[in-house]
Design a protein around this motif. Structure first.
Motif, PDB file in Angstrom:
ATOM      1  N   ARG A 266      -3.383   4.830  -9.442  1.00  0.00           N
ATOM      2  CA  ARG A 266      -3.018   3.423  -9.617  1.00  0.00           C
ATOM      3  C   ARG A 266      -1.892   3.339 -10.643  1.00  0.00           C
ATOM      4  NH1 ARG A 266      -7.663  -0.039  -8.097  1.00  0.00           N
ATOM      5  NH2 ARG A 266      -6.555  -1.711  -9.178  1.00  0.00           N
TER       6      ARG A 266
ATOM      7  N   ASN B 273      -3.828   0.542  -5.720  1.00  0.00           N
ATOM      8  CA  ASN B 273      -3.781  -0.890  -5.998  1.00  0.00           C
ATOM      9  C   ASN B 273      -2.810  -1.589  -5.047  1.00  0.00           C
ATOM     10  OD1 ASN B 273      -2.093   0.808  -7.907  1.00  0.00           O
ATOM     11  ND2 ASN B 273      -1.058  -1.162  -8.166  1.00  0.00           N
ATOM     12  N   ALA B 274      -3.173  -2.828  -4.685  1.00  0.00           N
ATOM     13  CA  ALA B 274      -2.372  -3.615  -3.749  1.00  0.00           C
ATOM     14  C   ALA B 274      -1.128  -4.173  -4.450  1.00  0.00           C
ATOM     15  CB  ALA B 274      -3.222  -4.744  -3.180  1.00  0.00           C
ATOM     16  N   PRO B 275      -0.051  -4.415  -3.655  1.00  0.00           N
ATOM     17  CA  PRO B 275       0.087  -4.047  -2.250  1.00  0.00           C
ATOM     18  C   PRO B 275       0.318  -2.547  -2.092  1.00  0.00           C
ATOM     19  CG  PRO B 275       2.151  -4.932  -3.056  1.00  0.00           C
ATOM     20  CD  PRO B 275       1.165  -5.074  -4.183  1.00  0.00           C
ATOM     21  N   LEU B 276       0.041  -2.038  -0.896  1.00  0.00           N
ATOM     22  CA  LEU B 276       0.173  -0.609  -0.652  1.00  0.00           C
ATOM     23  C   LEU B 276       1.607  -0.166  -0.911  1.00  0.00           C
ATOM     24  CD1 LEU B 276      -2.060   1.310   0.298  1.00  0.00           C
ATOM     25  CD2 LEU B 276      -1.095   1.175   2.594  1.00  0.00           C
TER      26      LEU B 276
ATOM     27  N   ASP C  63      -4.913   4.220   8.014  1.00  0.00           N
ATOM     28  CA  ASP C  63      -3.683   3.441   7.890  1.00  0.00           C
ATOM     29  C   ASP C  63      -2.523   4.138   8.588  1.00  0.00           C
ATOM     30  OD1 ASP C  63      -4.675   1.300   6.335  1.00  0.00           O
ATOM     31  OD2 ASP C  63      -4.592   2.560   4.541  1.00  0.00           O
TER      32      ASP C  63
END
Length: 708
Positions: free
Chosen positions: A163, A405-408, A478
């Protein structure tokens, strides 16, 4: 009175005189014809000279250089629609144009290898995890300062995904994320057993076992806990193993280490294992342990009085490790650096804190065909179970990781070595893209072998189009679209994908969607009623071909409108689909098990059977179908069994030839039109070539001349 006129010249009226008259007339006629013919010849000569002059004015001299214009169209008739193009060349002079055509490569065929295991190297490994509450005690070892960790509600601390949304610590509803450097200061576990302060035994165990799982590609693994025994049977599936490890909680009151380890010694398969290993991750503190057969107590002859059943800190694990080694089972230990655990590993014939080197990885091999970089063949060589060919130069590479952590997105990372064998190999323009079984994606210059960047996280099949690199699905399911920098443009959950100009087609279960390749915005959605098994784009017909779980083949427009439905009438699930054109009509070849069908949208044309096992590749060239089949050995593995190359006539379905390839699976083919060969490879990098120089279209063929 009438007077008669008389001739002053006497006339001799005889037959000889008349003959002379006739001869004279004949000569005069002949002379006239000769004069007429001479006049015609003279006219023709003059006309020919004039026409020659006209031609000389309209045609370029032999040494004139023409302007050249090259155009490309769909595949020639009788050639594979997905792999080939028709190249038309116009050579244009001032008053004339000459046309020719030849076949060109559109893209290399992709090949998925369902079983990449090796029969010659197949160690079976059981990961035995001490799930007692004592694992929350300190291991005496520090946290990895650059890693991210997560502390859950049960106080157990486990390694987490990378992250970049916090500097030291991030608290949330489900728990707390922190960096190892922070943990070494503020998250030191209780030193219950005198090992010294530091990370939990649990953290140390999960970190090392997770790393082993990522490194031990092609290796059947099982997961067991001390309190429950086997919780995940032997499997090659990485996600299943990691999920089993993630689901364990250190809550058991007892730690019967020796009993648990002994119970696992009888669970290895009787055949097909080249080695047997148990990796026990523990603090080394046994609680209520030692209930083992009397013959095994002090099996190592160390004379320790604790080699019996006691309430706590019994000393039987090293005896069981010694017994396991006597039965050909290697025991390794993961945990605090204590003399006891080092002795367990030593007496078990294994390693303390083992890495993949402790499992004697196999020598170099490939599980994808080579790629072409100009005239260079780049073999995707795997060494020590990881993509590491001798031609690869990682010296100037940028390193990135997919952030949790978003966004990818991708974030910078410290240098790391690629993990896992190469499973995707795609050359596009001036770049070679390689994905590995452990979700690493590399961008390489195929000419020099220089890697410009490597990203951890994108995995699965890889393909590039329109300046976008698409890879997936990875372990999370994904499919990621990246720019060449790279940066994540978009992502979508899916099982399969296919690319067309400006469009990405993605299937997930029975749903098939089309998306903008630039933005990922969904354009169309279609429910095929059953899970999509095969998906490809046909550039020659500008259509999408999809096979569902019912074996029904759908021919779809680029906008996902159904154009035709085909039933090949094959019992087994479809393994492969190839398309080609004949007399301007789409033809589809479907392969399933040991049978195949050729059909048009209107009818089935023929059926044929295959020899030598299941289909591993198929390619249509110049009215022939080239099919490879593979039958593995008794224990499976791509380096066992035998493979065949079979050639069929695509109009009749008759088998033209059958040729033995390798005592292993056949990889490829690699299409090399410049050299005029198809090249098939074995996992050991042996090769078999087919001469295709005489196929129609390999050399330029004239189409005619146009005069202005």
């Amino acid at each position: 009175m009438e007077r008669k006129k008389t001739s002053p010249v006497p006339i001799i009226s005889s037959s000889r005189g008349w003959a002379l008259v006739y001869a004279l007339v004949f000569c005069i006629v002949i002379q006239g014809i000769a004069l007429l013919a001479a006049g015609l010849v003279t006219h023709d000569i003059r006309s020919g000279s004039v026409f020659q002059g006209l031609l000389a004015g309209r045609h370029a001299p032999p040494d004139a250089r023409p302007a050249v214009e090259v155009s490309r169209y769909g595949a020639p008739e009788g050639w594979d629609n997905a792999c080939f193009l028709t190249e038309v060349t116009e050579r244009r002079w001032e008053n004339e144009s000459a046309f020719s055509w030849r076949v060109k490569l559109g893209s290399q065929p992709s090949q998925a290898i369902p079983d990449r295991s090796l029969s010659s190297w197949r160690p079976f490994v059981i990961l035995l995890v001490d799930d007692s509450a004592g694992m929350l005690a300190s291991s005496g070892q520090p946290y990895d300062s650059g890693a991210v960790f997560f502390e859950g509600a049960g106080r157990e601390i486990t390694p987490s995904g990378d992250r970049d949304d916090f500097a030291s610590v991030l608290a949330g509803a489900e728990g707390t994320f922190f960096r190892g450097s922070f943990g070494n200061m503020s998250r030191r576990a209780a030193d219950l057993y005198g090992f010294g302060g530091g990370a939990q035994c649990w953290t140390q165990a999960l970190s090392r076992l997770t790393s082993l799982v990522e490194d031990l590609d092609l290796c059947p693994l099982a997961v067991a806990t001390v309190s429950r025994g086997i919780i995940q049977p032997f499997t090659f599936e990485r996600k299943a193993i990691l999920s089993a490890l993630a689901g364990i909680r250190p809550q058991a009151e007892e730690a019967g280490l020796a009993e648990a380890c002994l119970g696992l010694t009888g669970l290895f398969p009787a055949a097909c294992a080249t080695a047997k290993h148990i990796v026990i991750a523990t603090s080394g503190i046994a609680v209520k342990d030692g209930d083992i057969p009397s013959a095994l107590k002090d099996f190592d002859h160390d004379g320790n009085p604790l080699d019996t059943a006691v309430e706590e800190r019994s000393h039987c694990l090293d005896d069981v490790a010694s017994y396991a080694a006597s039965r050909g089972i290697t025991v390794h230990a993961v945990g605090p650096d204590t003399p006891f655990l080092r002795a367990v590993a030593a007496k078990g014939g294994g390693a303390f804190m083992p890495t993949k080197g402790a499992f004697a990885p196999p020598g170099p091999f490939i599980c994808q065909p080579p790629g072409l970089g100009g005239s260079l063949r780049r073999y995707p060589v795997n060494s020590e179970l990881a993509f590491d060919p001798p031609w690869l130069d990682m010296g100037g590479a940028s390193y990135l990781k997919l952030m949790a952590n978003a966004p990818l997105h991708l974030g910078p990372s410290a240098a790391f070595a690629p993990r896992g064998a190469a499973t995707g190999f795609h050359v596009s323009g001036g770049s070679l893209f390689c994905t590995t079984s452990r979700d690493d994606l590399l961008s390489i210059d195929p000419g020099t072998g220089v890697c410009s960047w490597v990203a951890r996280g994108p995995g699965g099949r890889v393909e590039a189009r329109d300046g976008t690199v698409v890879a997936g699905p990875n372990i999370e399911g994904d499919i990621l679209a990246l720019s060449h920098e790279p940066a994540v443009r978009w992502s979508a959950r899916g099982d399969l994908f296919a690319l067309a100009p400006g469009v990405a087609y993605i299937s997930r279960g029975p749903l098939l969607s089309s998306r903008s390749i630039e933005s990922g915005a969904q354009v169309a959605l279609l429910d095929l009623g059953a899970a999509v098994r095969l998906l490809q784009y046909d550039p020659s017909m500008n259509c999408v071909v999809a096979s569902s779980g019912t074996n029904l083949i759908s021919i779809l427009s680029s906008g996902l409108e159904i154009q035709a439905r085909l039933d090949p009438g094959l019992a087994a699930p479809l393994d492969m689909i190839r398309t080609f054109r004949l007399r301007k009509e789409l033809h589809v070849i479907a392969v399933a098990g040991d049978g195949m069908t050729c059909m048009t949208p209107g009818k089935i044309l023929w059926k044929a059977s295959l020899e030598g096992g299941a289909c591993t590749s198929a390619l249509v060239m110049d009215m022939k179908l080239y099919v490879t089949t593979f039958s593995p050995g008794e224990c499976g593995g791509m380096d066992s069994g035998h493979s065949l190359l079979q050639v069929f006539d695509i109009q009749s379905g008759e088998r033209v030839s059958s040729t033995a390839l390798f005592n292993a699976i056949s990889l490829g083919p690699l299409i090399d039109l410049d050299s005029g060969v198809l090249e098939y490879s074995s996992p050991g990098m042996d090769s078999f070539t087919v001469d295709i120089r005489d196929l129609a279209g390999m050399k330029p063929l004239p189409l005619g001349t146009r005069l202005k």
